[in-house]
Structure formats: C-alpha cells, structure tokens
Motif scaffolding. Structure first.
Motif, PDB file in Angstrom:
ATOM      1  N   GLY A  22     -19.442   3.928  45.692  1.00  0.00           N
ATOM      2  CA  GLY A  22     -19.619   4.017  47.424  1.00  0.00           C
ATOM      3  C   GLY A  22     -20.127   2.385  47.566  1.00  0.00           C
ATOM      4  O   GLY A  22     -20.660   1.542  46.790  1.00  0.00           O
ATOM      5  N   PHE A  46     -19.012   0.977  51.555  1.00  0.00           N
ATOM      6  CA  PHE A  46     -19.265   1.292  52.976  1.00  0.00           C
ATOM      7  C   PHE A  46     -19.268  -0.156  53.708  1.00  0.00           C
ATOM      8  O   PHE A  46     -19.317  -0.239  54.931  1.00  0.00           O
ATOM      9  CB  PHE A  46     -20.122   2.085  53.615  1.00  0.00           C
ATOM     10  N   VAL A 105     -19.574  13.341  58.598  1.00  0.00           N
ATOM     11  CA  VAL A 105     -20.934  13.496  58.354  1.00  0.00           C
ATOM     12  C   VAL A 105     -21.807  12.202  58.758  1.00  0.00           C
ATOM     13  O   VAL A 105     -22.989  12.387  59.226  1.00  0.00           O
ATOM     14  CB  VAL A 105     -21.026  13.802  56.673  1.00  0.00           C
ATOM     15  N   TRP A 106     -21.142  10.973  58.598  1.00  0.00           N
ATOM     16  CA  TRP A 106     -21.845   9.819  58.780  1.00  0.00           C
ATOM     17  C   TRP A 106     -22.084   9.687  60.331  1.00  0.00           C
ATOM     18  O   TRP A 106     -23.218   9.201  60.920  1.00  0.00           O
ATOM     19  CB  TRP A 106     -20.964   8.632  58.279  1.00  0.00           C
ATOM     20  N   GLY A 163     -16.272  12.719  55.219  1.00  0.00           N
ATOM     21  CA  GLY A 163     -17.350  11.653  55.068  1.00  0.00           C
ATOM     22  C   GLY A 163     -17.695  11.162  56.365  1.00  0.00           C
ATOM     23  O   GLY A 163     -18.816  10.755  56.780  1.00  0.00           O
ATOM     24  N   THR A 212     -12.690   6.069  47.385  1.00  0.00           N
ATOM     25  CA  THR A 212     -11.820   6.452  48.712  1.00  0.00           C
ATOM     26  C   THR A 212     -10.521   7.197  47.912  1.00  0.00           C
ATOM     27  O   THR A 212      -9.785   7.762  48.550  1.00  0.00           O
ATOM     28  CB  THR A 212     -11.335   5.176  49.394  1.00  0.00           C
ATOM     29  N   ARG A 266     -18.717   0.624  57.704  1.00  0.00           N
ATOM     30  CA  ARG A 266     -17.827   1.394  58.146  1.00  0.00           C
ATOM     31  C   ARG A 266     -17.304   1.709  59.559  1.00  0.00           C
ATOM     32  O   ARG A 266     -18.219   1.814  60.373  1.00  0.00           O
ATOM     33  CB  ARG A 266     -18.235   3.174  57.530  1.00  0.00           C
ATOM     34  N   ASN A 324     -27.004  18.738  52.900  1.00  0.00           N
ATOM     35  CA  ASN A 324     -25.986  19.841  53.221  1.00  0.00           C
ATOM     36  C   ASN A 324     -26.554  20.844  54.299  1.00  0.00           C
ATOM     37  O   ASN A 324     -25.629  21.111  54.982  1.00  0.00           O
ATOM     38  CB  ASN A 324     -25.781  20.619  51.853  1.00  0.00           C
ATOM     39  N   SER A 351     -11.053  14.292  52.792  1.00  0.00           N
ATOM     40  CA  SER A 351     -12.392  13.932  52.250  1.00  0.00           C
ATOM     41  C   SER A 351     -12.897  12.693  52.958  1.00  0.00           C
ATOM     42  O   SER A 351     -14.049  12.612  53.130  1.00  0.00           O
ATOM     43  CB  SER A 351     -12.183  13.607  50.822  1.00  0.00           C
ATOM     44  N   GLN A 352     -11.896  11.748  53.208  1.00  0.00           N
ATOM     45  CA  GLN A 352     -12.288  10.520  53.869  1.00  0.00           C
ATOM     46  C   GLN A 352     -12.956  10.907  55.334  1.00  0.00           C
ATOM     47  O   GLN A 352     -13.957  10.454  55.796  1.00  0.00           O
ATOM     48  CB  GLN A 352     -11.198   9.621  54.062  1.00  0.00           C
TER      49      GLN A 352
END
Length: 735
Positions: A240, A242, A641-642, A638, A469, A350, A674, A634-635
């Motif tokens: 990771g 970012f 979530v951010w 993520g 990624t 990001r 989660n 997946s990207q």
C-alpha cells in the motif's frame, strides 16, 4: 485475425498472479530483506515545530553496547548537492527537505539524528538517550489563523471565463457556502523502510518502499553524486502507498548516508508514529458560490480554495479545476491560494485535489438542488457538459449520463421522498444522497521489453511497481492477449530500476501508460516471430501480418501452425526479444479525457446519539475498457471505504500549541473497520474509447473515492435536515 480456440485475457476476472506469494508470506517487502552483518537504524525526531538545535549530546547513546554510530547534522558525511537545488519526479516548487542539512528545525517530528546499531531494539533504546537542546522559535500550524495571508499558488489555475459576478447576481437561485476538509495521513499497512545493501566501491542495492524505483535512483544520484550504475532500487512488493511513495521519503537518504559512512549494509524503518512526519493530504478551506436559472441551469460557478503548504515548498494540487469542467457553465471563476505553515510539505494522496475539491462542489450542487426544488440527479443531468470547459475540448468519451441512470436504477432512487427527515425506521432516520465523480484519464511515456524463450514462455518487464492495485496481474493479461499466449505462460517483472523506463505509479495512469507499452512490445514480438517464420519458410516470405493469426502460443498461417517454442528453437537464438518506447498518441491532443462516476448512498442516523451508519452504496463508474473486472472492483471498493472514512472519521488532529499531530497511531487515527461498512455495489458502465489509448482503458485507482464523502454528507442532510460542512462529519456535529 485470431485462430479458433483462442481465449482472450482482457476483460476477464483473473485471480492475482502474486496472490499466493502474499497470502503465504513469501512476498518480501522493503524492511524484510536480510543480510549477514546488516545494521539497524532508528530515527530521532524533533519535539519542537520551529527553532534551532543548540546541541546534540549522543554520549549516552554511544556507550550502549552494540551501537555503531550516531549521525546528525554535525557529523554526517559531506553531501555536495546539499548546497544546490535538486528535485525528484513528484517534487513541489521550492527547496526540497534535506535531512540533517543544518541546525534548523522546520517542523515537529523532523529527523534530527540516526542511531545505528546491531539490532533494531538497541537502536531504538539508544535513540531515547540522545539529548537535544533547542532554541525554540514561535510557530504556526493552524491554517485558519493565517488564511488572510495566503498567496496565489504557483500552479496554473484555469482562467476565468464569462462574467461570474454578473451571472451570480442575476441568477434566480443562488447558494454561497463554506466547506472545510482536514489533514489526512496515508497510513498504508506497510510503513516506509529502506534496506541498503552495501557492495564494494560504494555500489548500493536498495530495497525501498516506493511508487517509482527509477525516481529514487535519480534522486540518490543527484543528492549523493553517485553514478546511476552504482545504485539499483528494488520494490518487488509494496504494502500500500496511496501516494506516500511518490517522493523518496527521508528514511531513504538517511539509510544511504549511514551505509556510505560505515561501508556497511543498513536498514531504516519508520515507526507508525513517524509515518505522520512527512507528506499528507492538506487541509482545505473552500467557498462555493453557485447560481442557476429557475429550471436549474447553472449560470455561475465560483470555487475559491485556500490550502496549506510548508514554509520551504509550495505544494499544489488540482482542487478547483473540477468545478470548471464537470458541468456546463459559461461564467466560471476559480481561485486557489496557499498558506505556508511550520509543517512538512503535503503530498499527493489518492485522487489528490479531486477527493477534496469535489466535496465542496458536490455538496454545493445538492444545496442548489434543494434551493431550486429539483431532484439532485436531474440537476446534474440538466447541466451535463459535452465539452471540458477549462480546455474547451470535447471528451474522448463520457458515459456519465449512463452512470446516473444505471446507478439510480440499481439504488432505487425513484422511491426517494425528497423531504428531509421524511424517511425513518424506528429511531433511525434514513437518508439518501448522491454525488458525481470525475478524474482525469492520463497517459505518460513508458517503455517495456518482451522476450520469448525456446519453451514458449513469455517474459515482459517494465520498471513500474505494484502497490496492491493488481499491476502484476493486469500486465500479465495484457501481455498474454497481445502476444497470443496463455496467461500461465507469462511472467511480468517489475519493481527494479534497471528495467525499461516507467513513470511513477500513481494518478490511475499505470495501465494506460505501462499497459500500452506492454501491448506494443508484445505486438512487436509477434512481428519478430513472423519474421523468423518467413526466414525459415520461403513460401511465407511475403505473407502479410494481417493474414496471420496469433493465439495459444501458436502462429497460424492458412492451415499451418507454428509453435512459438519451435520458432525460437529454429531461429538459433536462445530468446527472441524486443523493447519499445511508447508515448501518448497524438490523436489525444484534440480531446479531454476523463473517468466519471455517480455515487448513491443510504445512511442511517440515530436520532438520539447522532451516530451515522452508511448502510449501502452504489457506485456506477465509466472508466473505458476494464482490463480485469475483479481487480477493478477491488479498487472501487477500496475507494468507497476510504470515502466513508473521509466523510465520517478520518482526520489528523494537530495540537497547535505544540505544532504536532496528536493522534499519530492507528488506535487514535480513526479509519473504518469491517463493522462500519455496509453493502457496496459496483457497476461498471460500458464505455468504448478508441482515443484515450490503444487499450481503451482509463484507470480506476482514483475515481472510487471521488464523490463518496459528498454523497454521504448529502444523505445525512436528507436524513436529518442539517447541513454539516466541516469534515469529517462526527456525531458531535450532527447533534
């Protein structure tokens, strides 16, 4: 022409090729490479925000058995470049930070000494014994306190168009509001580390946590005056980043300094607390003014932003540009100013600029929709822009309307009661909000090498990285389809400065840039395979490549097929290889290129406690061709979530009396777990783009976060009737 039975790789949800190594612990990261006699170093950080070092007493530290050296500004090796300016590929305008440059303290947490010992535990213990005496100067770390003294940023902001003041004054509906976003730190799972393996004659092999091995190599070449042939940077796996690895962080020059001084191999790993002592997403103060006609057409857009920077560099990002391009408006005024503080320079994080600036724009659009009595989706459709107004160029493709339509349908938006506080379940107020998203679809110069051996195995390489990624996987897929081999017969090599040139991994341009280079290299390799067949088979000497099929490891001409392995064996070469340099196609120049999204959110707000739960999210994304829908999803997950984190929890809190980040740990720097995350539905809208690059891919790394925080804020208003314009939206602000 593809032969029967060829399995295309692009567009398939292929599993990660590096997944097994990661889940079994075989993937090694920068701070995990061992060598006999390796030394460990610990950084001693400043405890003041501004001033001078009067003295550093290292005597107690040096008396600890196993301590080899303590370096600081008084005894570091001579570094010629410290008397000159030097830059790196992601540098900001100004003088870059030079660790151990002199006795000046520029910010709290600045590295002031490096303790080198036989073990990490000894180094850290000895570091606690270093005594530093300071001359303390006054400091300022509060952006709000100095906003009046902000100067115009050196970055070029789009020029005003039309007459904003007149448009705003004559508008039937207006809104004028201020929004603030906080500092945020990257906090990737893997902390920053550099393992410098010293070889004879000052040759260095370095494992570094970076998003660009060649950028680090170039940086060390400039700083230490070492030949590039003496520096090799590896970053096979990155846990990771970012954006935190775009610039070389200070552990790298410190580790090199120690290795050159001692002629020994040295590792420097930063603690989690020290991960808060370099770049971050900067605080912004935003003012949005929107004016519209009675039917919702925008007649004025004004977006003014003040951001923070350090005293030694002007860090700029694209915060306001999006407000001049996402919607159609003839009267636009955008301003962006910077206020220097006694802090480290901010850093891309990001969706830099967009993640902050789109909060202001998309919250303001929701406020305008309420003021005009228009559905928020309809307001955006009414103001759809066919062209990028900042550049006055048409888009190469823009399926944003389809994002609105498909996202709204999947979410069930038509069932929304527009009245705030009108939807509830028991003591839970239910809110539905939405926002749009945009990110530029860039392409950079890149190179790639492709080679095939006598077993028919294809190896492709480029000096890019994989920061989690899925680069290893998508490049394998691109190479497999472009060369006409099965993915299991492809090895993609990255994370090594000695490989063909690649740009930094960031900005969602890796697939567009490196992927296009990989595709072109594999196409060139196919031509080389055909040339070998022509040489060995005179009857095919004039066959056109358009009449040849490539697939499953075979070259097909009429009813004949030649295995790649046989072609290489018969060519009298061990391998056939080719390297190409790839640049963005000129046809891009007449167009604006961007990814777009529409985000729909449902929140539940506890009426008594003010706590907010994001119950479900639908993110509809138009990003051109999706090379691997599993990786891409997946990207986006993520990013969403951010976005939830950005909306509700995430904030680097500074004690302005000390000028220091207080919550510098993962216990106190709040990010979602989660239990905070509800259902996330990702919709990829079909978008065909033959202009953006040969792959038709626009990238998905950044777009997932853009618009999410604004959609949540808009949903909270719909649930409660209360506008919160200061992020993050914590329960005290809701109450």
């Amino acid at each position: 022409m593809s032969p029967p039975g060829t399995t295309p790789s692009l567009g398939q949800p292929m599993d990660r090729v590096d997944g097994l190594l990661k889940v079994t612990g075989q993937a090694r990261y920068a701070g995990e490479y061992q060598e006999l006699g390796l030394l460990y170093a610990s950084v001693v950080s400043s405890t003041i925000a501004s001033g001078r070092i009067v003295s550093i007493d290292t005597s107690a530290a040096m008396q600890v058995p196993g301590v080899v050296a303590v370096l600081d500004h008084t005894n570091r090796p001579h570094i010629a470049s410290y008397d000159e300016d030097y830059t790196d590929a992601d540098s900001a305008e100004g003088s870059p930070f030079r660790p151990f440059y002199n006795d000046r303290v520029l910010y709290s947490g600045q590295p002031l000494a490096l303790v080198v010992a036989d073990t990490l535990e000894l180094a850290r213990y000895a570091g606690s014994l270093v005594r530093i005496e300071y001359q303390v100067d006054g400091h300022e770390t509060n952006l709000t306190a100095v906003k009046e003294t902000a100067h115009t940023a050196p970055a070029e902001t789009p020029k005003p168009r039309g007459d904003f003041q007149a448009g705003f004054a004559s508008a039937a509906v207006t809104m004028d509001a201020h929004y603030t976003t906080p500092n945020e730190h990257h906090n990737p799972m893997e902390p920053h580390a550099s393992t410098v393996l010293y070889r004879d004659d000052d040759c260095l092999e370095i494992h570094d946590k970076t998003q660009g091995p060649q950028n680090c190599q170039d940086y060390l070449h400039k700083v230490f005056g070492l030949g590039k042939d003496k520096i090799r940077i590896f970053a096979a796996f990155v846990g990771g980043a970012f954006g935190s690895g775009l610039r070389p962080q200070y552990q790298l020059p410190l580790a090199v300094m120690a290795a050159l001084h001692l002629k020994r191999s040295v590792r420097v790993t930063l603690t989690r607390q020290q991960m808060f002592t370099f770049g971050y997403r900067p605080n912004t103060l935003q003012r949005l003014r929107l004016g519209a006609s009675a039917d919702g057409k925008l007649v004025a857009v004004g977006h003014d932003v003040i951001g923070q920077t350090s005293r030694f560099e002007d860090f700029t990002e694209h915060v306001v540009e999006w407000s001049g391009m996402l919607y159609q408006c003839d009267n636009v005024q955008l301003t962006y100013k910077l206020a220097p503080l006694d802090v480290y320079t901010p850093l891309d994080m990001r969706a830099p600029g967009a993640a902050s600036g789109m909060i202001g724009l998309e919250c303001a659009m929701d406020e305008l929709a309420c003021a005009a009595g228009i559905d928020p989706v309809q307001l955006r459709v009414v103001n759809f822009a066919e062209r990028n107004g900042n550049e006055d160029k048409p888009y190469s493709s823009k399926e944003l309307r389809a994002c609105y339509e498909q996202g709204a349908e999947r979410f069930g938006w038509s069932k929304r009661n527009p009245e705030p506080r009108s939807m509830r379940e028991g003591r839970q107020l239910v809110g539905w909000g939405m926002a749009g998203g945009v990110w530029e679809a860039m392409q950079m110069k890149a190179s790639a090498k492709a080679s095939i051996d006598s077993d028919g195995k294809l190896t492709v390489s480029s000096a890019t990285t994989d920061i989690g990624t899925g680069t290893y996987t998508v490049m394998t897929q691109i190479a497999a389809e472009a060369a006409g081999v099965m993915p299991q017969n492809v090895t993609f090599v990255l994370g090594d400065s000695s490989l063909p040139t690649a740009p930094l991994q960031g900005g969602s341009f890796t697939v567009s840039s490196v992927g296009t280079a990989v595709q072109q290299a594999c196409h060139a390799l196919r031509a080389k395979l055909l040339d070998a067949v022509r040489m060995a088979n005179p009857q095919y000497a004039v066959v056109d490549i358009k009449d040849v099929g490539f697939g499953d490891g075979y070259l097909h001409i009429d009813d004949q097929r030649f295995s790649y392995a046989d072609i290489v064996r018969d060519s009298s070469h061990d391998v056939l290889d080719v390297q190409i340099d790839c640049e963005p196609d000129e046809k891009r120049e007449g167009y604006a290129t961007a990814t777009h999204s529409a985000v729909f959110v449902e929140v539940r707000v506890d009426e008594d406690l003010g706590s907010v739960q994001v119950n479900r999210v639908v993110s509809a994304v138009a990003a051109g061709r999706v090379v691997n829908p599993k990786m891409a999803r997946s990207q986006i997950l993520g990013g969403v979530v951010w976005g939830i984190s950005q909306a509700l929890q995430e904030e680097s809190q500074t004690d302005h009396n000390l000028g220091r980040v207080m919550n510098h740990s993962l216990a106190e720097y709040h990010i979602p777990v989660n239990a905070d995350i509800g259902d996330i539905d990702v919709v990829f809208v079909e978008e065909n783009d033959s202009i953006v690059n040969d792959l038709g891919s626009k990238g998905v790394g950044e777009i997932g976060i853009v618009g999410v925080a604004a959609a949540i804020a808009n949903a909270i208003f719909h649930a409660t009737g209360k506008r919160v314009r200061e992020f993050p939206i914590t329960l005290d602000k809701v109450l």
